[in-house]
Design a protein around this motif. Structure first.
Motif, short mmCIF file in Angstrom:
data_model
loop_
_atom_site.label_atom_id
_atom_site.label_comp_id
_atom_site.label_asym_id
_atom_site.label_seq_id
_atom_site.Cartn_x
_atom_site.Cartn_y
_atom_site.Cartn_z
N GLU A 9 0.82 -1.21 0.00
CA GLU A 9 0.00 0.00 0.00
C GLU A 9 0.85 1.26 0.00
OE1 GLU A 9 -4.05 -1.61 2.19
OE2 GLU A 9 -2.55 -0.59 3.43
N ASN A 10 2.03 1.19 0.61
CA ASN A 10 2.92 2.35 0.70
C ASN A 10 3.95 2.39 -0.43
OD1 ASN A 10 1.70 3.32 3.08
ND2 ASN A 10 2.92 1.92 4.32
N ASP A 11 3.79 1.52 -1.42
CA ASP A 11 4.72 1.47 -2.56
C ASP A 11 6.18 1.31 -2.13
OD1 ASP A 11 2.68 1.71 -4.49
OD2 ASP A 11 2.68 3.89 -4.28
N GLU A 12 6.41 0.45 -1.15
CA GLU A 12 7.75 0.23 -0.63
C GLU A 12 8.48 -0.93 -1.32
OE1 GLU A 12 7.77 -0.16 3.64
OE2 GLU A 12 6.28 1.44 3.86
N LEU A 13 7.82 -1.58 -2.26
CA LEU A 13 8.41 -2.76 -2.91
C LEU A 13 8.67 -2.48 -4.37
CD1 LEU A 13 5.99 -5.45 -1.43
CD2 LEU A 13 8.26 -4.88 -0.59
N ASN A 14 9.85 -2.90 -4.84
CA ASN A 14 10.07 -2.84 -6.28
C ASN A 14 9.42 -4.08 -6.90
OD1 ASN A 14 11.90 -5.09 -6.36
ND2 ASN A 14 13.59 -3.76 -5.76
N ILE A 15 9.44 -4.17 -8.20
CA ILE A 15 8.71 -5.24 -8.90
C ILE A 15 9.21 -6.63 -8.51
CG2 ILE A 15 10.10 -5.35 -11.00
CD1 ILE A 15 6.29 -5.29 -10.93
N ASP A 16 10.52 -6.78 -8.31
CA ASP A 16 11.06 -8.08 -7.91
C ASP A 16 10.63 -8.44 -6.49
OD1 ASP A 16 12.41 -8.51 -10.34
OD2 ASP A 16 14.07 -7.23 -9.66
N GLN A 17 10.67 -7.48 -5.60
CA GLN A 17 10.24 -7.72 -4.23
C GLN A 17 8.75 -8.01 -4.17
OE1 GLN A 17 11.58 -3.93 -2.75
NE2 GLN A 17 13.26 -4.86 -1.61
N MET A 18 7.98 -7.31 -5.00
CA MET A 18 6.54 -7.52 -5.00
C MET A 18 6.19 -8.96 -5.37
SD MET A 18 3.47 -5.39 -6.80
CE MET A 18 4.01 -3.89 -6.01
N SER A 19 6.85 -9.47 -6.39
CA SER A 19 6.61 -10.85 -6.80
C SER A 19 6.92 -11.82 -5.66
CB SER A 19 7.45 -11.18 -8.03
OG SER A 19 7.31 -12.54 -8.37
N GLN A 20 8.06 -11.61 -5.03
CA GLN A 20 8.47 -12.47 -3.92
C GLN A 20 7.50 -12.35 -2.75
OE1 GLN A 20 12.19 -11.29 -2.18
NE2 GLN A 20 12.50 -13.27 -1.17
N GLN A 21 7.09 -11.15 -2.43
CA GLN A 21 6.19 -10.93 -1.31
C GLN A 21 4.80 -11.49 -1.59
OE1 GLN A 21 7.03 -9.41 1.96
NE2 GLN A 21 8.83 -10.35 1.01
N LEU A 22 4.36 -11.40 -2.83
CA LEU A 22 3.06 -11.99 -3.19
C LEU A 22 3.07 -13.50 -3.00
CD1 LEU A 22 1.94 -9.94 -6.30
CD2 LEU A 22 0.76 -10.09 -4.12
N LYS A 23 4.18 -14.13 -3.37
CA LYS A 23 4.30 -15.58 -3.17
C LYS A 23 4.27 -15.91 -1.68
CE LYS A 23 6.83 -16.43 -7.42
NZ LYS A 23 8.14 -16.71 -8.02
N ARG A 24 4.97 -15.11 -0.89
CA ARG A 24 4.99 -15.32 0.56
C ARG A 24 3.58 -15.10 1.13
NH1 ARG A 24 6.58 -18.11 4.77
NH2 ARG A 24 6.74 -16.87 6.64
N ALA A 25 2.89 -14.07 0.64
CA ALA A 25 1.53 -13.79 1.11
C ALA A 25 0.62 -14.98 0.82
CB ALA A 25 1.00 -12.52 0.46
N GLN A 26 0.77 -15.59 -0.34
CA GLN A 26 -0.04 -16.77 -0.68
C GLN A 26 0.21 -17.89 0.33
OE1 GLN A 26 1.13 -17.38 -4.84
NE2 GLN A 26 -1.02 -17.10 -5.40
N GLN A 27 1.47 -18.10 0.69
CA GLN A 27 1.80 -19.13 1.67
C GLN A 27 1.16 -18.82 3.02
OE1 GLN A 27 6.07 -18.83 1.58
NE2 GLN A 27 6.30 -20.53 0.14
N LEU A 28 1.24 -17.56 3.41
CA LEU A 28 0.68 -17.15 4.70
C LEU A 28 -0.83 -17.28 4.72
CD1 LEU A 28 2.95 -14.05 5.28
CD2 LEU A 28 3.01 -16.18 6.60
N ILE A 29 -1.49 -16.89 3.64
CA ILE A 29 -2.94 -17.02 3.54
C ILE A 29 -3.36 -18.48 3.65
CG2 ILE A 29 -4.91 -16.77 1.98
CD1 ILE A 29 -3.52 -14.15 1.00
N LYS A 30 -2.63 -19.34 2.96
CA LYS A 30 -2.94 -20.77 3.03
C LYS A 30 -2.75 -21.30 4.45
CE LYS A 30 -1.81 -25.33 1.10
NZ LYS A 30 -2.28 -25.98 2.30
N ALA A 31 -1.66 -20.89 5.10
CA ALA A 31 -1.41 -21.34 6.47
C ALA A 31 -2.51 -20.87 7.41
CB ALA A 31 -0.05 -20.83 6.94
N CYS A 32 -2.95 -19.62 7.26
CA CYS A 32 -4.02 -19.09 8.10
C CYS A 32 -5.33 -19.82 7.83
CB CYS A 32 -4.19 -17.59 7.86
SG CYS A 32 -2.85 -16.58 8.54
N ARG A 33 -5.64 -20.03 6.56
CA ARG A 33 -6.87 -20.72 6.20
C ARG A 33 -6.86 -22.15 6.75
NH1 ARG A 33 -6.89 -20.48 0.63
NH2 ARG A 33 -7.76 -18.41 0.72
#
Length: 64
Positions: free
Chosen positions: A22-46
């Motif tokens: 939301e704060n535009d703190e990620l470059n495109i490479d970081q965003m891709s990596q963080q989105l993958k991590r977010a998917q893992q976290l969402i799955k773990a929470c679910r």
């Protein structure tokens, strides 16, 4: 995930990722990596919520 973190830790990390996006703190490479991590976290929470829900239903059913 590299270690089994609990629900609260997963949610906190996920919130941090969202804040960075939301704060535009990620470059495109970081965003891709963080989105993958977010998917893992969402799955773990679910998975944790589903497991807890099943355990609660079983406990309530056993008390009937």
């Amino acid at each position: 995930m590299e270690k089994d973190i609990n629900y609260e830790e997963s949610l906190s990390e996920l919130e941090g990722i969202v804040a960075k996006m939301e704060n535009d703190e990620l470059n495109i490479d970081q965003m891709s990596q963080q989105l993958k991590r977010a998917q893992q976290l969402i799955k773990a929470c679910r998975d944790k919520l589903t497991k807890t829900d099943e355990e609660i239903k079983k406990i309530l059913q056993d008390q009937s």
